[in-house]
Structures are given as C-alpha cells and as structure tokens.
Write an enzyme that holds these catalytic residues in place. Structure first.
Site, PDB file in Angstrom:
ATOM      1  N   HIS A 117       0.846  -1.199   0.000  1.00 14.54           N
ATOM      2  CA  HIS A 117       0.000   0.000   0.000  1.00 14.54           C
ATOM      3  C   HIS A 117       0.878   1.244   0.000  1.00 14.54           C
ATOM      4  O   HIS A 117       2.106   1.148   0.077  1.00 14.54           O
ATOM      5  CB  HIS A 117      -0.967  -0.008   1.190  1.00 14.54           C
ATOM      6  CG  HIS A 117      -0.323   0.124   2.538  1.00 14.54           C
ATOM      7  ND1 HIS A 117       0.467  -0.865   3.094  1.00 14.54           N
ATOM      8  CD2 HIS A 117      -0.366   1.132   3.475  1.00 14.54           C
ATOM      9  CE1 HIS A 117       0.886  -0.486   4.284  1.00 14.54           C
ATOM     10  NE2 HIS A 117       0.400   0.727   4.535  1.00 14.54           N
ATOM     11  N   HIS A 131       1.456   3.987   1.932  1.00 14.71           N
ATOM     12  CA  HIS A 131       2.028   4.773   3.029  1.00 14.71           C
ATOM     13  C   HIS A 131       3.545   4.870   2.909  1.00 14.71           C
ATOM     14  O   HIS A 131       4.228   3.905   2.555  1.00 14.71           O
ATOM     15  CB  HIS A 131       1.619   4.187   4.375  1.00 14.71           C
ATOM     16  CG  HIS A 131       0.218   4.527   4.774  1.00 14.71           C
ATOM     17  ND1 HIS A 131      -0.480   3.857   5.746  1.00 14.71           N
ATOM     18  CD2 HIS A 131      -0.627   5.496   4.308  1.00 14.71           C
ATOM     19  CE1 HIS A 131      -1.686   4.392   5.879  1.00 14.71           C
ATOM     20  NE2 HIS A 131      -1.801   5.376   5.020  1.00 14.71           N
ATOM     21  N   ASP A 175       5.998   4.850   4.879  1.00 19.87           N
ATOM     22  CA  ASP A 175       6.896   3.945   5.586  1.00 19.87           C
ATOM     23  C   ASP A 175       6.934   2.555   4.967  1.00 19.87           C
ATOM     24  O   ASP A 175       7.628   1.662   5.469  1.00 19.87           O
ATOM     25  CB  ASP A 175       6.533   3.865   7.082  1.00 19.87           C
ATOM     26  CG  ASP A 175       5.121   3.364   7.340  1.00 19.87           C
ATOM     27  OD1 ASP A 175       4.207   3.734   6.573  1.00 19.87           O
ATOM     28  OD2 ASP A 175       4.922   2.600   8.304  1.00 19.87           O
ATOM     29  N   HIS A 176       6.232   2.387   3.847  1.00 17.14           N
ATOM     30  CA  HIS A 176       6.292   1.150   3.055  1.00 17.14           C
ATOM     31  C   HIS A 176       6.845   1.399   1.654  1.00 17.14           C
ATOM     32  O   HIS A 176       7.134   0.449   0.938  1.00 17.14           O
ATOM     33  CB  HIS A 176       4.905   0.521   2.949  1.00 17.14           C
ATOM     34  CG  HIS A 176       4.350   0.098   4.271  1.00 17.14           C
ATOM     35  ND1 HIS A 176       4.220  -1.226   4.646  1.00 17.14           N
ATOM     36  CD2 HIS A 176       3.907   0.834   5.328  1.00 17.14           C
ATOM     37  CE1 HIS A 176       3.721  -1.288   5.872  1.00 17.14           C
ATOM     38  NE2 HIS A 176       3.529  -0.046   6.300  1.00 17.14           N
ATOM     39  N   HIS A 191      -7.342  -0.651   6.092  1.00 17.91           N
ATOM     40  CA  HIS A 191      -6.324   0.272   6.604  1.00 17.91           C
ATOM     41  C   HIS A 191      -6.192   1.443   5.638  1.00 17.91           C
ATOM     42  O   HIS A 191      -6.158   2.609   6.048  1.00 17.91           O
ATOM     43  CB  HIS A 191      -5.006  -0.474   6.748  1.00 17.91           C
ATOM     44  CG  HIS A 191      -3.840   0.364   7.147  1.00 17.91           C
ATOM     45  ND1 HIS A 191      -3.765   1.000   8.370  1.00 17.91           N
ATOM     46  CD2 HIS A 191      -2.684   0.667   6.500  1.00 17.91           C
ATOM     47  CE1 HIS A 191      -2.626   1.659   8.447  1.00 17.91           C
ATOM     48  NE2 HIS A 191      -1.948   1.481   7.323  1.00 17.91           N
ATOM     49  N   ASP A 196      -0.004  -3.734   6.498  1.00 20.49           N
ATOM     50  CA  ASP A 196      -0.591  -3.203   7.727  1.00 20.49           C
ATOM     51  C   ASP A 196      -2.032  -3.656   7.934  1.00 20.49           C
ATOM     52  O   ASP A 196      -2.760  -3.040   8.726  1.00 20.49           O
ATOM     53  CB  ASP A 196      -0.555  -1.672   7.710  1.00 20.49           C
ATOM     54  CG  ASP A 196       0.834  -1.114   7.960  1.00 20.49           C
ATOM     55  OD1 ASP A 196       1.762  -1.904   8.229  1.00 20.49           O
ATOM     56  OD2 ASP A 196       0.996   0.115   7.868  1.00 20.49           O
ATOM     57  N   HIS A 248       5.071  -4.467  10.957  1.00 18.68           N
ATOM     58  CA  HIS A 248       5.486  -3.665  12.113  1.00 18.68           C
ATOM     59  C   HIS A 248       5.700  -4.549  13.334  1.00 18.68           C
ATOM     60  O   HIS A 248       5.038  -5.581  13.501  1.00 18.68           O
ATOM     61  CB  HIS A 248       4.425  -2.616  12.468  1.00 18.68           C
ATOM     62  CG  HIS A 248       4.356  -1.471  11.517  1.00 18.68           C
ATOM     63  ND1 HIS A 248       5.139  -0.341  11.652  1.00 18.68           N
ATOM     64  CD2 HIS A 248       3.587  -1.274  10.411  1.00 18.68           C
ATOM     65  CE1 HIS A 248       4.845   0.509  10.674  1.00 18.68           C
ATOM     66  NE2 HIS A 248       3.912  -0.036   9.905  1.00 18.68           N
TER      67      HIS A 248
END
Length: 255
Positions: free
Chosen positions: A54, A56, A58-59, A112, A129, A167
């Site tokens: 996805h 975001h 941080d990915h 999410h 996530d 995570h």
C-alpha cells in the site's frame, strides 16, 4: 526448495521482509533504502523484484533508492500515490518469479487504506498493515465492514501460514488485547513470549494464522468474550460482527 525469509528492521517499528535463495532476493515494502541495500550487499545477493502492499510512506519511501541501485520491477496495486509501480497486480493475480522461485497469490485487503494488497504463498502471508500479531491496522481510509471482510479472508487461510506483518507491534497489541480477553490463556502466553523476545531485542514475528485466530481480538469478534467486552465498552453494540469490530477498534484507537 522454498525461499528463505528474513526481516530487515527499518525506521522505528517497520520490517522490510526479504525472501532469498542465497543468490537472488526480493524485498517487500521498503520504507527506506539504506538498510535493505546494506543487507543485499552484505550477503552478495542480486535483487530481482520489489513488492508493495500500500501507499504509506513507511512502506514506499525506499523504492527510489533501491531501484536506483538495482533496476528491478516493482509489483503492487494500481494506485496513483505509488508512481514507481510498473507491474500492476490485483485480486486474483499471481506474482511469479524464477529467482528466487516464488509464486504468490495476490489478495485485495482494503480497510487500513482504500487500496491494500497482501501476498500469499509458500505458507507465507505478507500482509503489510492489514493484520498484525494480536492486532490490525487503523482504519485510515476504509470502513469497519471492509476491514472485517479483509481480516476474515486472512483468518480463513491455512492455520500453519506464517504471518509476516510489517510492524513490530506485538507487545503493545497483546497489552490491549488482554483488556478485551483477560482470561485468554493463549493470549497471556503470547504476551509473555513477546515480553521475553523484546527484552532480548529479538523479533516477535512471524506469527501464524492459527495463533492469531486464538489471540487476536479483531479476528475473534464472533466470540462471546469479545462481544461481551465490546458491549461493556460501548453499551448497545450488540453482536453484529462489524459493529463489534468497530467498537473494539475505537477502543484500541483511544489507548
């Protein structure tokens, strides 16, 4: 022989999952570039692909740096927020690579985010996530109904499927889950295991689908104990699974 899998810690709590055959590797959700590039270099591995669940940051934050050093295809959802993807995949597609030899089924698991994929194969679930050990992702863009449908899909996978979450949230999630089901002995055991592992600076993952079905309140919204806890928290919730899920999610968000 199935690929080996390792977790590369990045940022504060993220893991970049790396699958390899001791010569070739693929990376999943690189939130930054430096640690994965160093990991590849240290092991003298040739990168062959990147998989994205996805949008975001941080990915995805490491994609440019990684493909700049290793020009490889980037597989992921059709989402304008991830312009680096050049191999669009969706529900029902497969990601097949010759080296490392992998064959992943693509699952659509929104909730999410409005667009979110998971990759399933080789008794592995790379779920970004959507699913965490003893928890799930926040509802940033999707609805409770969407997320519950996605989690139900994952919960129905074979019990020995290894759950590779993105995570390190297990210990915090267990602490919350014990508020929901304080008498759940499997959950108590998982919380103690997570405490020991984190005290030793070790990863708590992968989990398994069997374990998550036994301990994760977001997969257990049809259990009497979780329904009771949701109604104690929010009187009038009732026993509709989506309503119970939403109440538990709001509870978690407030902690």
């Amino acid at each position: 022989m199935p690929p080996a899998i390792e977790a590369i810690p990045v940022l504060d709590t993220n893991y970049v999952w790396a699958l390899h055959d001791h010569e070739h590797a693929l990376l999943v959700d690189p939130g930054e570039a430096d640690a994965p590039l160093q990991w590849l270099s240290d092991r003298n591995l040739q990168l062959t692909a990147v998989l994205i669940t996805h949008h975001h940051w941080d990915h995805t934050g490491g994609i440019d740096g990684i493909v700049g050093a290793h020009p490889v295809p980037v597989y992921g959802p059709e989402d304008g927020r991830i312009p680096q993807i050049d191999r669009v995949v969706a529900e029902g597609d497969r990601v097949r690579l010759a080296a490392p030899a992998v064959d992943f089924q693509v699952l659509s698991v929104p909730g999410h985010t409005s667009i979110h994929l998971a990759f399933y194969g080789h008794r592995l679930l790379l779920c970004g996530d959507t699913l965490f050990s003893a928890g799930c992702g926040r509802l940033f863009e999707g609805t409770a109904e969407q997320m519950l449908e996605s989690l139900d899909q994952l919960a129905a996978l074979p019990g020995d499927t290894r759950v590779c979450c993105a995570h390190e949230y297990t210990l915090d999630n267990c602490r919350f889950a014990l508020n929901v089901e304080p008498e759940n002995e499997r959950l108590r055991q998982r919380a103690e295991e997570a405490r020991r592992l984190r005290a030793a600076r070790r990863i708590t993952l992968p989990s398994t689908i069997e374990q998550e079905n036994a301990i994760n309140p977001f997969l257990r919204v049809r259990e009497a104990t979780v329904i009771t806890a949701a109604n104690q928290r929010e009187p009038g919730t009732g026993d509709d699974p989506a309503a119970v899920f939403a109440a538990i999610r709001r509870w978690k968000d407030s902690t």
